[in-house]
Design a protein around this motif. Sequence first.
Motif: not given
Length: 231
Positions: A13-15, A20-23, A66-67
């Motif tokens: 899903v493009p973002n 921020l998502e990885v973190g 992601a969190w």
Amino acid sequence: MVLLATLSVMVFVPNDRVLLEVGSLLVGLAAGASFLRFGVPRQWMGSVVLVLFVVVWFVLGVSGYAWFGGFLAGALAGLAWGRAARSRTRVPAAPWTVDKRGFGSATEAWRVADEALHSLDGAKRGRLTVEYGSARFEVAGGVEAGMVCHRNAVAADDGSWVVLVHPAGRTDQSVEVPMGGLKGLMPLYLVHNLDSVERALADFFRNPTMSSFGPEWRTGDVAEATRLTGR
């Protein structure tokens, strides 16, 4: 599976908020694993963690998935981690048990069992139980009133219990034996003095798993019917 599903969304899903998502994913993993592995020192802190989890989820907005995925995956990993740690630190069961107290050596267990046998009065102390694995030795009664003695190599096998008898004793007389909170009317040939039961106890410690017995032991209905199964 939760972690793979979260990573799939991040990849396909493009973002433009990749960092921020990885973190969020990594922090969620660490937080969830720590929470379920180590717990919290106060019960109310569990509610605080839950509130913080929801607040962070909403603050991150679109990247909150992601969190959420990281925290859930970390929580499951922390739960498994804690169970594995508890299984590794579990203390092995003591081989000998005397009245539900475990002992690592036969010598110590024998000493405690012999002391407990001498203290049987039929009233406050009316029973003694010694266990070694599946083998079990039971005494009910009191030193002065007389005692009834049973043993078995496999206690779960109700049909193979044996009871100590006077081989030449009379079967037409009975005597009342106090056994703690209960009293049992027992055939006189099943009621023994301290010396006889001491010898039986010593024999049990020498060979607790023995399943073949001499004429001083009797199996069958008389052995099953005379066991005091309740306290």
